[in-house]
Write a protein that holds these residues in place. Structure first.
Motif, PDB file in Angstrom:
ATOM      1  N   SER A 141      35.249  35.173  30.053  1.00  0.00           N
ATOM      2  CA  SER A 141      36.620  34.694  30.957  1.00  0.00           C
ATOM      3  C   SER A 141      36.556  33.024  31.601  1.00  0.00           C
ATOM      4  O   SER A 141      37.610  32.957  32.204  1.00  0.00           O
ATOM      5  CB  SER A 141      36.187  35.151  31.806  1.00  0.00           C
ATOM      6  OG  SER A 141      36.287  37.070  32.288  1.00  0.00           O
ATOM      7  N   SER A 145      40.858  32.763  38.821  1.00  0.00           N
ATOM      8  CA  SER A 145      39.280  33.091  38.924  1.00  0.00           C
ATOM      9  C   SER A 145      39.246  33.707  37.327  1.00  0.00           C
ATOM     10  O   SER A 145      40.291  34.367  36.828  1.00  0.00           O
ATOM     11  CB  SER A 145      39.274  33.541  40.365  1.00  0.00           C
ATOM     12  OG  SER A 145      40.024  35.308  40.035  1.00  0.00           O
ATOM     13  N   ASP A 146      37.706  34.207  36.975  1.00  0.00           N
ATOM     14  CA  ASP A 146      37.490  34.455  36.213  1.00  0.00           C
ATOM     15  C   ASP A 146      37.964  35.802  36.424  1.00  0.00           C
ATOM     16  O   ASP A 146      38.529  36.465  35.048  1.00  0.00           O
ATOM     17  CB  ASP A 146      36.204  34.771  35.787  1.00  0.00           C
ATOM     18  CG  ASP A 146      35.145  33.900  35.667  1.00  0.00           C
ATOM     19  OD1 ASP A 146      35.256  32.729  35.855  1.00  0.00           O
ATOM     20  OD2 ASP A 146      34.028  33.738  35.339  1.00  0.00           O
ATOM     21  N   LYS A 147      38.337  36.772  37.289  1.00  0.00           N
ATOM     22  CA  LYS A 147      38.777  38.375  37.865  1.00  0.00           C
ATOM     23  C   LYS A 147      40.207  38.063  37.178  1.00  0.00           C
ATOM     24  O   LYS A 147      39.913  39.360  36.361  1.00  0.00           O
ATOM     25  CB  LYS A 147      38.487  38.417  39.197  1.00  0.00           C
ATOM     26  CG  LYS A 147      38.417  39.790  39.082  1.00  0.00           C
ATOM     27  CD  LYS A 147      37.885  40.304  40.078  1.00  0.00           C
ATOM     28  CE  LYS A 147      38.686  42.485  41.105  1.00  0.00           C
ATOM     29  NZ  LYS A 147      39.796  41.637  42.092  1.00  0.00           N
ATOM     30  N   THR A 148      40.852  37.367  37.519  1.00  0.00           N
ATOM     31  CA  THR A 148      42.539  37.051  37.087  1.00  0.00           C
ATOM     32  C   THR A 148      42.907  37.132  36.009  1.00  0.00           C
ATOM     33  O   THR A 148      43.599  37.669  35.179  1.00  0.00           O
ATOM     34  CB  THR A 148      42.758  35.735  38.096  1.00  0.00           C
ATOM     35  OG1 THR A 148      42.720  36.003  39.476  1.00  0.00           O
ATOM     36  CG2 THR A 148      44.188  36.261  37.941  1.00  0.00           C
ATOM     37  N   ARG A 184      40.044  38.482  33.287  1.00  0.00           N
ATOM     38  CA  ARG A 184      40.322  39.506  32.859  1.00  0.00           C
ATOM     39  C   ARG A 184      41.095  40.388  33.343  1.00  0.00           C
ATOM     40  O   ARG A 184      41.620  41.413  32.400  1.00  0.00           O
ATOM     41  CB  ARG A 184      39.008  39.662  33.615  1.00  0.00           C
ATOM     42  CG  ARG A 184      38.187  41.117  32.741  1.00  0.00           C
ATOM     43  CD  ARG A 184      37.828  40.896  31.637  1.00  0.00           C
ATOM     44  NE  ARG A 184      37.613  42.621  30.820  1.00  0.00           N
ATOM     45  CZ  ARG A 184      36.243  42.825  30.964  1.00  0.00           C
ATOM     46  NH1 ARG A 184      35.725  42.571  30.263  1.00  0.00           N
ATOM     47  NH2 ARG A 184      36.739  43.975  29.998  1.00  0.00           N
ATOM     48  N   GLY A 185      42.201  39.995  34.243  1.00  0.00           N
ATOM     49  CA  GLY A 185      42.913  41.417  34.563  1.00  0.00           C
ATOM     50  C   GLY A 185      44.301  41.133  33.298  1.00  0.00           C
ATOM     51  O   GLY A 185      44.361  41.497  32.617  1.00  0.00           O
ATOM     52  N   ASP A 225      42.999  42.640  30.061  1.00  0.00           N
ATOM     53  CA  ASP A 225      43.000  44.435  30.806  1.00  0.00           C
ATOM     54  C   ASP A 225      44.555  44.658  30.944  1.00  0.00           C
ATOM     55  O   ASP A 225      44.323  45.856  29.745  1.00  0.00           O
ATOM     56  CB  ASP A 225      42.379  44.299  31.759  1.00  0.00           C
ATOM     57  CG  ASP A 225      40.979  44.544  31.811  1.00  0.00           C
ATOM     58  OD1 ASP A 225      40.448  44.663  30.903  1.00  0.00           O
ATOM     59  OD2 ASP A 225      40.277  44.619  33.279  1.00  0.00           O
ATOM     60  N   SER A 263      28.793  40.530  26.387  1.00  0.00           N
ATOM     61  CA  SER A 263      30.471  40.608  26.997  1.00  0.00           C
ATOM     62  C   SER A 263      31.170  41.020  26.043  1.00  0.00           C
ATOM     63  O   SER A 263      31.118  41.404  24.556  1.00  0.00           O
ATOM     64  CB  SER A 263      30.570  39.446  27.168  1.00  0.00           C
ATOM     65  OG  SER A 263      30.272  38.334  27.894  1.00  0.00           O
TER      66      SER A 263
END
Ligand code: ATP
Ligand code: MG
Length: 389
Positions: free
Chosen positions: A208, A218-221, A223-224, A227, A252
């Motif tokens: 990420s 961000s890492d979360k974005t 990853r979205g 996904d 991971s």
């Protein structure tokens, strides 16, 4: 027409056993065509609605009432456009005796349609339709299937250039129409850049931080982003397996393109000669072989893993079913031998069997419980494993 009998039989069986069956898969993989074949085999009345058709949307404005009177098999196509249909189906699926069964088609995973699909828990059985398999096109067409991928119109296109054009258009439509239709608001240009960058990371452990840096989010974005490709059956996230060992293990997931043809498209690989000299040739073949293997075994996504230790031992694919553990290593070579990494996987994971799947022609034993087998002969080998030794 390429026959997809195995999928057809599975759907017919599931429809006998469940009030609702979900047929899911990427755009353009052949869902509507297969549903038509199910309808042709169905004894009794059938009716089809398509949520991409305005008239059908009007007809089903009050879905429970409109569907209540129908008998036999009811096919609802493009359900991701009307996720609220799930709540209506719940009531219809609980009637006894059952006047109608429903086959619903969509190109987004149940996870993406979360709240809505949860309302059908226990009443629905999902079946994923992937691209063409080696068994469907015949093992002798393996090079074409690898190069062009398994989307019917890419595989069957009258020439390489036509196949590439078709894939280019699929990518474009997916980015410009499919994703916005799923309320995914990232601009098409950003997603294209992400998808292309993912091609460089195909078959590697997902990182990420690296993607987040290049996209300045961000890492979360990021990853979205990954996904959504996975939830629309374009990417596969292979879960890491963790064994109770003193060794440190990778935690991971690994990211793969599901379709080798789309991988080649986004990697700029145009023909077979170029593919064979391309630095990502081995990674491409491995991804292709993994998809084919998962299809052959019929394993669910949750049963599929990879395994890797920080000391360097790894296993490309580990299928865990109950207490059974079968490992697969993929080698784009012709006559692979047993490696220290394979020995470590056999011992540390307690594998029942290890298949070393390669691009050559010979099947041979590599020791107790280990066999080397050509990808084109894997179906046969899995049906009749050798004793090894
Ligand atoms: N088994 C097959 N043999 C040959 N061609 C096929 C086969 N299945 C599908 N096709 C062709 O592939 C294309 C896509 O098929 P289809 O419309 O059934 O896919 P789909 O998954 O419903 O796509 P979408 O998600 O866009 O609705 C069509 O042109 C169809 O004729
Ligand atoms: Mg369709």
């Amino acid at each position: 027409m390429i026959k997809r009998n195995a999928h057809l039989e599975i759907l017919l069986r599931r429809l006998r056993e469940n009030p609702v069956v979900g047929l899911l898969g990427p755009r353009q993989v052949g869902k509507t065509t297969l549903a038509g074949q199910v309808a042709a085999r169905w004894r009794g009345p059938t009716r089809r609605f398509d949520f991409e058709d305005e008239r059908d949307l009007d007809r089903l404005a009050a879905p429970a009432r409109a569907l209540e009177a129908l008998r036999g098999l009811v096919i609802l196509d493009e359900v991701q456009r009307r996720p609220d249909i799930f709540a209506a189906l719940r009531v219809l699926a609980d009637r006894r005796p059952l006047p109608a069964r429903f086959l619903i088609l969509g190109s987004a995973s149940p996870d993406l349609l979360k709240q809505s699909s949860e309302s059908l828990a226990g009443r629905i059985s999902y079946h994923e339709l992937p691209g063409f398999s080696l068994a469907e096109v015949g093992p002798s067409a393996w090079k074409r299937l690898w190069l062009r991928g398994g989307f019917p119109r890419s595989f069957l296109a009258p020439g390489e250039a036509a196949s590439r054009r078709w894939r280019r258009d699929l990518v474009k439509t997916y980015l410009e129409r499919e994703l916005p239709g799923l309320d995914f608001s990232v601009p098409a240009g950003t997603m294209r850049r992400f998808w292309t960058m993912l091609a460089h990371a195909h078959g590697q452990v997902w990182n990420s931080a690296e993607f987040a840096r290049s996209f300045g989010v961000s890492d979360k974005t990021v990853r979205g982003y990954l996904d959504v490709l996975s939830d629309t059956y374009m990417a596969r996230l292979l879960r890491p397996w963790h064994e109770n060992l003193s060794k440190r293990q990778v935690k991971s997931p690994k990211a793969y393109f599901r379709d080798s043809g789309i991988f080649h498209q986004l990697s700029g690989i145009e023909g077979y000669a170029q593919l064979q000299t391309h630095p990502r040739c081995g990674a491409s073949w491995e991804g292709f072989a993994i998809e084919q293997t998962i299809q052959l075994t019929g394993a669910w996504d949750e049963q599929c893993h990879f395994w890797a230790t920080h000391q360097g031992a790894e296993l490309d694919l580990l299928i865990v079913r109950g207490r059974g553990r079968v490992g697969f290593e993929f080698k784009y070579g012709r006559a692979p031998g047993l490696t220290p990494s394979m020995r470590a996987a056999l011992k540390d994971l307690g594998l029942d069997r290890l298949w070393v799947v390669h691009a050559g022609d010979e099947r041979y034993s590599l020791g107790a419980r280990v066999e080397a087998v050509p990808l084109t002969g894997l179906a046969q080998a899995l049906r009749a494993p050798g004793r090894g030794g």
